[in-house]
Design an enzyme around this catalytic site. Structure first.
Site, PDB file in Angstrom:
ATOM      1  CG  ASN A 202      12.305  17.828 -14.031  1.00 28.94           C
ATOM      2  OD1 ASN A 202      11.809  17.855 -12.855  1.00 28.94           O
ATOM      3  ND2 ASN A 202      11.870  19.125 -14.726  1.00 28.94           N
TER       4      ASN A 202
ATOM      5  CD  GLU B 181       8.453  13.250 -15.227  1.00 31.47           C
ATOM      6  OE1 GLU B 181       7.029  13.632 -14.728  1.00 31.47           O
ATOM      7  OE2 GLU B 181       9.544  13.183 -15.614  1.00 31.47           O
TER       8      GLU B 181
ATOM      9  CG  HIS C  31      -1.598  -1.569   1.364  1.00 36.16           C
ATOM     10  ND1 HIS C  31      -3.109  -1.674   0.689  1.00 36.16           N
ATOM     11  CD2 HIS C  31      -1.396  -2.466   2.377  1.00 36.16           C
ATOM     12  CE1 HIS C  31      -3.181  -2.520   1.483  1.00 36.16           C
ATOM     13  NE2 HIS C  31      -2.234  -3.176   2.188  1.00 36.16           N
TER      14      HIS C  31
END
Ligand code: ARG
Length: 464
Positions: free
Chosen positions: A291, A296, A162
């Site tokens: 970044n 991503e 979780h």
């Protein structure tokens, strides 16, 4: 109103030339199926050789055709070939140019063949090549994960459920989890490859042919295991492409999961890993930022790959046997998914090779959140012979005590612990350390460095 004008009004802009131009635009696939030029020529060369061997065409014609096809290939590869939309697809573009080069003999190539078995053959050869590339790409990726695992076999990190700290694990264990996933991805490609490796060539339009062809000969020449046994099936199914897309999709899902972990782990809040500058970018406005763009994008690729799968599933649904032109729409989906998965595999391999795990933040986080509470409960079971349910209850009380005092489990004094359970001894502190916790999980497949090293050794052998 002139004809030209009414055509303009109806179709506007791009299709101002009217129905002929619209038909050509919707019908043509040469804009993308030129990607299969090599496979098309390979298939045609095998077909021509077979026709001659079977006495269906003259040897001299077959020789001229086979040589001419090589010339066409070199023109295409050299970038001098003029593709024509009017000629619809790669098959007709190649044949038209072949006719210019060798003359009327070129017309004999299409004996006992149709574009239906031709396109099925070309596409299968193309997809098979991509399956092989994916298998190689996954092997390379697995090696990088194994190397990461080996370097951090006893590096402690938090294991999550979780996304809450659950129990300490090792970096090596986490890396090896992905090796198992990518191994199954690889086996899906291998498995699909075996199933699809039957030659459609010779199925002709749909019913086979009256010419005495030798389908075994062309199958063998093209590296297929055997000719497909039903000509209707051979020209009308694209399940091999669907299996390729399914395999790509599941692999992309796995890639997206490590990508997401890298995004989280590289954040300032976690600092678990450092992604190399080669796989990060700066911000155009915020000078402090680094970044994880590559991660991503890896996370996002699954969107378009799975999109391709859903598109082709939908294209194929409900098509009556045998060939329908709907099936021309199979290619762009597969081409795009293949480009995406190959780039993803390469990017992830590069990123993982460069990635540096940061032992300190990993260890600190592993020790946080009462992560050794299960070890404490297990200790009570072992040392005090308590039933696990009771041990769970006692541990809960100790966690609450630590929580109230704002400290960690190992920071509670023995007296404090004994106030909850009188029989607890000094030995409890041994199980509260994260190193001892991971070292104790020696069950098969567990996180103990000894177990992880055994798995690393097994995979190093298998991948060598
Ligand atoms: N360009 C077509 C395709 O990709 C080739 C097969 C055309 N066959 C036909 N009967 N029109 O599907």
């Amino acid at each position: 109103m002139s004809d030209k004008k009414s055509a303009n009004a109806m179709w506007g802009g791009r299709f101002s030339a009217g129905p002929d131009a619209i038909m050509e635009a919707i019908n043509a696939s040469i804009g993308y199926d030129q990607k299969m030029a090599k496979q098309d020529i390979e298939g045609s060369r095998a077909h021509a050789a077979m026709l001659a061997a079977q006495g269906i065409i003259e040897d001299s014609d077959a020789t001229a055709i086979r040589k001419g096809l090589l010339t066409v290939l070199s023109e295409i590869e050299g970038g001098t070939f003029a593709f024509s939309t009017a000629l619809e697809d790669i098959h007709m573009n190649v044949e038209a140019r072949l006719t210019e080069i060798v003359g009327p003999a070129a017309g004999r190539l299409h004996t006992a063949r149709s574009r239906n078995d031709q396109v099925a053959t070309d596409f299968k050869l193309w997809v098979r090549g991509q399956m092989d590339a994916a298998i190689d790409g996954l092997s390379a990726l697995m090696k990088v994960f194994v190397a990461q695992a080996e370097a951090g076999a006893d590096m402690v990190m938090p294991g999550f459920t979780h996304l809450q700290v659950a129990q300490p694990v090792t970096w090596g264990h986490h890396m090896m989890a992905y090796v198992e996933m990518f191994a199954r991805d690889r086996s899906r490609f291998e498995d699909a490859r075996k199933r699809m490796n039957e030659s459609p060539l010779g199925a002709a339009a749909l019913a086979g042919t009256s010419f005495p062809i030798d389908r075994d000969m062309t199958a063998e020449a093209l590296g297929f295991d055997r000719p497909s046994a039903n000509s209707l099936d051979a020209v009308s199914d694209r399940d091999f492409a669907l299996e390729f897309l399914t395999s790509c999709s599941i692999c992309a899902i796995h890639i997206s999961r490590i990508a997401e972990e890298l995004v989280i782990w590289s954040s300032a809040q976690f600092r678990f890993v450092t992604i190399s500058d080669r796989f990060s970018t700066g911000s155009s406005i915020m000078p402090q930022k680094k970044n994880p763009d590559a991660a991503e994008l890896l996370r996002s690729k699954v969107g378009r790959i799975t999109g391709s799968l859903v598109a082709l599933l939908t294209i194929m649904k409900g098509l009556p046997l045998a060939y329908s032109k709907d099936m021309q729409e199979d290619k762009e989906q597969v081409f795009d998914a293949a480009d995406s998965i190959m780039l993803s595999l390469a990017a992830l391999t590069g990123m993982m090779a460069d990635l540096r795990p940061n032992p300190e933040p990993l260890r600190t986080a592993a020790a946080s959140g009462f992560s050794t509470a299960t070890d404490l409960a297990d200790f009570l079971v072992r040392a005090l012979n308590m039933p696990f349910r009771d041990a769970h209850h006692v541990t809960g009380a100790l966690v609450k005590m630590a929580e109230d005092q704002g400290c960690d489990l190992h920071e509670l004094s023995l007296e404090q612990m004994q106030s909850v359970e009188g029989q607890i001894t000094e030995a409890v502190y041994e199980v509260l350390g994260v190193e001892n916790s991971v070292a104790s999980r020696v069950s098969y497949g567990g996180t103990a460095p000894s177990q992880v090293r055994a798995q690393i050794a097994r995979w190093k052998e298998a991948l060598s």
